[in-house]
Design a protein around this motif. Structure first.
Motif, short mmCIF file in Angstrom:
data_model
loop_
_atom_site.label_atom_id
_atom_site.label_comp_id
_atom_site.label_asym_id
_atom_site.label_seq_id
_atom_site.Cartn_x
_atom_site.Cartn_y
_atom_site.Cartn_z
N HIS A 272 -12.28 -1.84 -0.89
CA HIS A 272 -11.82 -3.13 -0.38
C HIS A 272 -10.62 -3.68 -1.16
O HIS A 272 -10.22 -4.82 -0.94
CB HIS A 272 -12.96 -4.15 -0.41
CG HIS A 272 -14.17 -3.71 0.38
ND1 HIS A 272 -14.10 -3.46 1.74
CD2 HIS A 272 -15.44 -3.43 -0.01
CE1 HIS A 272 -15.29 -3.05 2.16
NE2 HIS A 272 -16.12 -3.03 1.12
N ASP A 273 -10.06 -2.86 -2.04
CA ASP A 273 -8.91 -3.32 -2.84
C ASP A 273 -7.64 -3.36 -1.98
O ASP A 273 -7.47 -2.58 -1.05
CB ASP A 273 -8.70 -2.43 -4.06
CG ASP A 273 -9.67 -2.78 -5.19
OD1 ASP A 273 -10.20 -3.90 -5.17
OD2 ASP A 273 -9.91 -1.93 -6.07
N HIS A 274 -6.73 -4.27 -2.39
CA HIS A 274 -5.49 -4.56 -1.65
C HIS A 274 -4.33 -4.02 -2.49
O HIS A 274 -4.19 -4.36 -3.65
CB HIS A 274 -5.40 -6.09 -1.48
CG HIS A 274 -4.31 -6.57 -0.59
ND1 HIS A 274 -2.97 -6.46 -0.91
CD2 HIS A 274 -4.36 -7.22 0.61
CE1 HIS A 274 -2.25 -7.01 0.05
NE2 HIS A 274 -3.07 -7.48 0.99
N PHE A 275 -3.49 -3.16 -1.88
CA PHE A 275 -2.43 -2.48 -2.62
C PHE A 275 -1.53 -3.46 -3.36
O PHE A 275 -1.21 -3.28 -4.54
CB PHE A 275 -1.59 -1.63 -1.65
CG PHE A 275 -0.51 -0.82 -2.31
CD1 PHE A 275 -0.81 0.36 -2.97
CD2 PHE A 275 0.81 -1.23 -2.27
CE1 PHE A 275 0.19 1.13 -3.58
CE2 PHE A 275 1.82 -0.49 -2.88
CZ PHE A 275 1.51 0.70 -3.54
N PHE A 276 -1.12 -4.52 -2.68
CA PHE A 276 -0.15 -5.45 -3.28
C PHE A 276 -0.81 -6.42 -4.26
O PHE A 276 -0.18 -6.85 -5.22
CB PHE A 276 0.62 -6.19 -2.18
CG PHE A 276 1.42 -5.25 -1.31
CD1 PHE A 276 2.58 -4.67 -1.79
CD2 PHE A 276 0.98 -4.90 -0.05
CE1 PHE A 276 3.31 -3.77 -1.02
CE2 PHE A 276 1.69 -4.01 0.73
CZ PHE A 276 2.86 -3.44 0.24
N GLU A 277 -2.08 -6.71 -4.06
CA GLU A 277 -2.78 -7.57 -5.02
C GLU A 277 -3.06 -6.82 -6.33
O GLU A 277 -3.23 -7.43 -7.38
CB GLU A 277 -4.08 -8.11 -4.42
CG GLU A 277 -3.82 -9.16 -3.34
CD GLU A 277 -5.10 -9.67 -2.69
OE1 GLU A 277 -6.19 -9.30 -3.16
OE2 GLU A 277 -4.99 -10.42 -1.71
N LEU A 278 -3.10 -5.48 -6.27
CA LEU A 278 -3.28 -4.68 -7.49
C LEU A 278 -1.97 -4.48 -8.25
O LEU A 278 -1.94 -3.82 -9.28
CB LEU A 278 -3.86 -3.30 -7.14
CG LEU A 278 -5.33 -3.25 -6.69
CD1 LEU A 278 -5.72 -1.82 -6.34
CD2 LEU A 278 -6.25 -3.78 -7.78
N GLY A 279 -0.88 -5.05 -7.72
CA GLY A 279 0.41 -4.92 -8.41
C GLY A 279 1.40 -4.04 -7.68
O GLY A 279 2.48 -3.74 -8.20
N GLY A 280 1.09 -3.62 -6.45
CA GLY A 280 2.01 -2.78 -5.68
C GLY A 280 3.24 -3.55 -5.24
O GLY A 280 3.21 -4.76 -5.08
N HIS A 281 4.34 -2.83 -5.07
CA HIS A 281 5.58 -3.41 -4.54
C HIS A 281 6.27 -2.33 -3.73
O HIS A 281 5.74 -1.22 -3.57
CB HIS A 281 6.46 -3.94 -5.67
CG HIS A 281 6.65 -3.00 -6.82
ND1 HIS A 281 7.34 -1.81 -6.70
CD2 HIS A 281 6.24 -3.06 -8.11
CE1 HIS A 281 7.35 -1.18 -7.87
NE2 HIS A 281 6.68 -1.91 -8.74
N SER A 282 7.47 -2.64 -3.21
CA SER A 282 8.13 -1.74 -2.26
C SER A 282 8.39 -0.35 -2.86
O SER A 282 8.19 0.67 -2.19
CB SER A 282 9.46 -2.36 -1.78
OG SER A 282 9.22 -3.60 -1.19
N LEU A 283 8.85 -0.30 -4.10
CA LEU A 283 9.17 0.99 -4.72
C LEU A 283 7.90 1.82 -4.89
O LEU A 283 7.87 3.02 -4.59
CB LEU A 283 9.85 0.77 -6.08
CG LEU A 283 10.18 2.04 -6.87
CD1 LEU A 283 11.10 2.96 -6.09
CD2 LEU A 283 10.81 1.68 -8.21
N LEU A 284 6.81 1.20 -5.37
CA LEU A 284 5.55 1.92 -5.51
C LEU A 284 5.01 2.35 -4.15
O LEU A 284 4.38 3.40 -4.02
CB LEU A 284 4.52 1.04 -6.23
CG LEU A 284 4.72 0.89 -7.74
CD1 LEU A 284 3.72 -0.12 -8.31
CD2 LEU A 284 4.56 2.22 -8.46
N ALA A 285 5.26 1.54 -3.12
CA ALA A 285 4.84 1.91 -1.77
C ALA A 285 5.53 3.19 -1.32
O ALA A 285 4.90 4.10 -0.76
CB ALA A 285 5.14 0.77 -0.80
N VAL A 286 6.84 3.29 -1.58
CA VAL A 286 7.60 4.51 -1.22
C VAL A 286 7.06 5.71 -2.00
O VAL A 286 6.88 6.81 -1.45
CB VAL A 286 9.11 4.31 -1.48
CG1 VAL A 286 9.87 5.61 -1.32
CG2 VAL A 286 9.67 3.24 -0.54
#
Length: 554
Positions: free
Chosen positions: A16-30
């Protein structure tokens, strides 16, 4: 979950974790999508992660894609023969061409200035520098053009990184001499055909202190590469001081392999698709952002610049993160929306193009290479129709995701496709930049040495305005760079204030119209509306007009 944990630096990732709430951003997404395609053969679009940022939802989406299309093979980047002429990457080709126009230019220097306090093992330091040069073919690349067409040649691994040594310990004018050496280093051009396109100066200022200057040409390096260089120099120096061998694993591929792969991969239908996106997106965009300047624009663009610090405090940073979560944007997208809104108010234009650098390292095998990968994306933001803060965030999110999905097409090819009017007094497509440094340069970790930045930074800019920001712990901090040929410092200080005022207003009410947000501080508002409009003046009420005329004649 394992890929998320590695990229985000967390121990456990729950369904149930959220990628961006864990510290994700556009570069990490790529980077995540690159690893995902290698692990599972799924080419997931970036928008899918933004639409399904919770792990379980994303996993369901991936399963659906796999059942529909099956796993897809990603073409590998393989080594090319060094017996044939080596091609330039698209980005290198652009810089090589610009260098031919002005061979004495220092506009594309990538400088690093360090103060080393403590006992420096000079032999281990020089050995570490030579090893980094030997390890990365990009740093040993030179650019020859026997018949007008440029090719890459690679200097031998034992070429050695050139380092000039200076000793200022007995000089009474040591500070002035150090400043002169720094200026001389900054103003010395590179010869692209001879190389090496990296060089250093080691300046001894006292028994326990050195200043080290390292300069690279942008054609062989970029901001991400500086991080690779710092990490590797630290590891090598630690090992050599301890009497150990080189601890770094060999590189599977080199930059010339990437350059050859890029030209092969970015072709055919893929090239057409990306080209069509930029043609549609930038067609009819304004050629120039009409910012009010303190001086007329010179006939040829001047690269002289200066910087002002920008700090978004912890409270506002926290509120911006909350606003971003609520509207499905990253911090970068939220600040981009605010910056565009400030530019709208300054220029009166509701069609704004802002340049954004992209690391352009979507493949994980490129993450450990030094080289010139960075690309520039022209983000065209629509602020027409009096949007609310929420609506502007949604538009900005769509624009940023679309650009990142099509970020592989080199900027110079985008310019050729769009064919904007070309002038010597400004850059094509955009004149304002927002650089968000997600991949911060690590600090040096050298045994027995305290390492800190030396010097005042580089007094050059490539654009009219350059906003450079990154997260520093609890705050967002950076600089606002500006062309000194156009702007005074006081003007840029006001613009910095407008940006902070707009960000504070955005987090207070996301439903208000962006165009109605009050940007002016009370003192500036009073000056513009009251002080400049004071018409009361004393005059001799008891005299007639002809008497006043006679007095003037006298």
């Amino acid at each position: 979950a394992q890929i998320w944990a590695e990229l985000l630096g967390v121990e456990r990732v729950g369904r149930h974790d959220h990628f961006f709430e864990l510290g994700g951003h556009s570069l990490l997404a790529v980077q995540f999508l690159s690893r995902l395609s290698q692990a599972l053969g799924v080419a997931l679009p970036l928008a899918a992660l933004f639409a399904k940022p919770v792990l379980a939802d994303l996993a369901t989406n991936i399963v659906e894609m796999l059942s529909r299309c099956g796993p897809q093979d990603l073409p590998a980047i393989v080594g090319v023969s060094r017996d044939e002429p080596l091609v330039l990457s698209f980005a290198q080709q652009r810089l090589w061409f610009l260098a031919q126009l002005d061979q004495d230019s220092t506009s594309y220097h990538v400088p690093l200035a360090l103060r080393l306090r403590g006992v420096l093992d000079r032999r281990a330091w020089r050995r570490s520098l030579d090893r980094v040069l030997a390890r990365h073919e990009a740093l040993r690349s030179v650019f020859v053009a026997p018949e007008g067409k440029p090719w890459v040649e690679v200097l031998p691994p034992d070429a050695g990184l050139p380092v000039l040594e200076h000793d200022l310990r007995d000089r009474p004018d040591a500070d002035a001499a150090l400043l002169d050496l720094c200026r001389e280093e900054a103003r010395t051009p590179f010869d692209l055909a001879r190389g090496p396109l990296i060089r250093g100066r080691l300046i001894r200022t006292s028994d326990g202190e050195h200043v080290f200057l390292l300069t690279q040409h942008h054609i062989v390096s970029d901001g991400w590469s500086l991080g690779v260089l710092v990490r590797e120099l630290s590891q090598l120096y630690r090992a050599f001081v301890a009497g150990q061998d080189d601890p770094l694993p060999p590189l599977a591929i080199q930059y010339p392999d990437y350059a050859a792969w890029q030209r092969q991969w970015l072709s055919g239908e893929r090239l057409q698709r990306q080209a069509q996106y930029w043609r549609n997106n930038l067609s009819g965009a304004p050629a120039r952002l009409a910012l009010p300047t303190d001086r007329p624009r010179p006939a040829e663009q001047s690269f002289a610049g200066a910087n002002l610090p920008v700090v978004i405090d912890a409270d506002l940073t926290r509120d911006l993160k909350r606003l971003s979560r609520q509207h499905g944007t990253t911090l970068f997208m939220t600040v981009l929306a605010a910056w565009a809104a400030v530019l709208l108010r300054l220029s009166g234009q509701d069609d704004i193009v802002i340049g954004v650098p992209s690391a352009n390292r979507g493949r994980c095998e490129l993450e450990g290479l030094i080289g010139f990968f960075v690309n520039a994306l022209a983000l065209r933001l629509d602020l027409s129709g009096a949007p609310s803060v929420a609506e502007l965030l949604e538009r900005t999110r769509r624009t940023a995701l679309g650009a990142q999905e099509h970020q592989d097409l080199p900027f110079e090819q985008v310019v050729e496709i769009v064919q904007p009017p070309r002038h010597l007094d400004h850059t094509p497509l955009f004149q304002v930049m927002l650089a968000w440094q997600n991949n911060a340069i690590p600090s040096f970790d050298l045994p027995g040495l305290l390492v800190e930045a030396a010097g005042q930074g580089f007094d050059q800019v490539k654009f009219d305005l350059e906003l450079n920001l990154c997260e520093h712990g609890e705050v967002i901090a950076g600089t606002l760079g500006y062309a000194t040929a156009l702007f005074d410092q006081a003007t840029i200080e006001r613009q910095r204030g407008y940006l902070l005022a707009l960000l504070r207003a955005m987090v207070a009410d996301a439903q208000q119209e962006v165009g109605r947000i009050e940007l002016l501080p009370p003192d500036e508002r009073a000056y513009l509306l009251e002080a400049l409009n004071r018409t009361a003046v004393t005059y001799p009420e008891q005299q007639c007009i002809h008497e006043l005329f006679e007095a003037q004649v006298r």
